[in-house]
Design an enzyme around this catalytic site. Structure first.
Site, PDB file in Angstrom:
ATOM      1  N   HIS A  75       0.763  -1.273  -0.112  1.00 21.66           N
ATOM      2  CA  HIS A  75       0.247   0.051  -0.098  1.00 21.66           C
ATOM      3  C   HIS A  75       0.865   1.160   0.077  1.00 21.66           C
ATOM      4  O   HIS A  75       0.297   2.298  -0.231  1.00 21.66           O
ATOM      5  CB  HIS A  75      -1.092  -0.171   1.124  1.00 21.66           C
ATOM      6  CG  HIS A  75      -0.328   0.211   2.337  1.00 21.66           C
ATOM      7  ND1 HIS A  75      -0.005  -0.705   3.309  1.00 21.66           N
ATOM      8  CD2 HIS A  75      -0.106   1.334   3.179  1.00 21.66           C
ATOM      9  CE1 HIS A  75       0.279  -0.291   4.487  1.00 21.66           C
ATOM     10  NE2 HIS A  75       0.489   0.838   4.306  1.00 21.66           N
ATOM     11  N   ASP A 108       0.224  -7.752   1.417  1.00 15.95           N
ATOM     12  CA  ASP A 108       0.310  -6.197   1.459  1.00 15.95           C
ATOM     13  C   ASP A 108       2.021  -6.249   1.512  1.00 15.95           C
ATOM     14  O   ASP A 108       2.589  -5.509   2.287  1.00 15.95           O
ATOM     15  CB  ASP A 108      -0.251  -5.631   2.596  1.00 15.95           C
ATOM     16  CG  ASP A 108      -0.103  -4.297   2.705  1.00 15.95           C
ATOM     17  OD1 ASP A 108       0.394  -3.711   1.738  1.00 15.95           O
ATOM     18  OD2 ASP A 108      -0.433  -3.475   3.639  1.00 15.95           O
ATOM     19  N   SER A 187       4.932   2.025   7.820  1.00 16.63           N
ATOM     20  CA  SER A 187       4.289   0.600   7.053  1.00 16.63           C
ATOM     21  C   SER A 187       5.672   0.325   6.136  1.00 16.63           C
ATOM     22  O   SER A 187       6.188   0.998   5.466  1.00 16.63           O
ATOM     23  CB  SER A 187       3.428   1.345   6.085  1.00 16.63           C
ATOM     24  OG  SER A 187       2.193   1.517   6.901  1.00 16.63           O
TER      25      SER A 187
END
Length: 227
Positions: A75, A108, A187
């Site tokens: 993402h 992800d 992230s």
């Protein structure tokens, strides 16, 4: 302009032993990078609408025996039109160009590779001299074991490290749960065990909850890499 800081610290042998783990993690932190991504969101069901420009930031890292491959969260780079990578711990503000080799939205996870042809000799020397993460066994890690998260929280150009434990594990999708402090910008960063071996990749946290954050186990990522 490349910014370098050379520091010398004098310590006794006892202090050296006490700080061994910390020094090792600080050394490994140099292979953790900040990622900035410009993206365009396009709705195929409404092709005449204008695309929406967006930008975001995340973290990535290098692993031992992988030739300048950067692991990050999908993402972070989804719908990308431009990706810039910055190893701020060794060369603050200097941008490195990358290609996207592959990704898996369900895990992800995305794998990038630094474009060697864009590197000058000094950049090659900087990157090849980096100490990189070894891969730990995420299948054998147990609830309550200590972990450490590394990342560029909030996109700030300095690496931040936070400690936590493995709080639990969920199966669908397969994720490790940790209470290590995770913020936007973390992230794609590594989660390491007590031996500083990477066992997971930070993917998400739950908004308005405290200490509920998730990482993709690296054993899952190895399957993606081998394909």
């Amino acid at each position: 302009m490349r910014l370098k800081l050379n520091c010398t610290t004098v310590v006794n042998e006892e202090e050296k032993l006490e700080n061994l783990d910390s020094e090792s993690l600080n050394s490994l932190g140099k292979c953790v990078c900040r990622i900035r991504c410009a993206s365009k969101n396009y709705d195929a069901s409404q092709p005449y609408n204008k695309t929406k420009d967006a930008s975001g930031t995340g973290t990535g890292f290098l692993v031992e025996d992988d030739d300048l491959y950067i692991y990050t969260a999908h993402h972070v780079i989804s719908n990308h039109v431009d990706i810039g990578v910055y190893f701020d711990a060794i060369s603050q503000g200097e941008r490195f160009e990358v290609d996207v080799l592959g990704f898996n939205p369900n895990l992800d996870v995305a794998v990038l590779k630094i474009k060697k042809e864009t590197l000058d000799e000094e950049q090659k020397e900087l990157l090849t001299g980096l100490k990189k993460f070894k891969v730990g066994n995420s299948d054998s890690i147990k609830q309550g074991e200590g972990t450490t998260s590394l990342g560029y929280a909030m996109g700030a150009p300095h690496l931040q490290i936070s400690a936590g434990i493995i709080s639990g594990r969920i199966c669908d999708p397969n994720r490790l749960q940790t209470d290590a402090q995770i913020n936007p910008g973390n992230s794609g960063g590594p989660i390491v065990n007590s031996e500083n071996n990477v066992v997971g990749l930070v993917t998400s946290g739950i908004m308005f909850a405290q200490g509920i954050n998730y990482a993709t186990p690296f054993e899952e990522i190895k399957i993606l890499k081998d394909r």
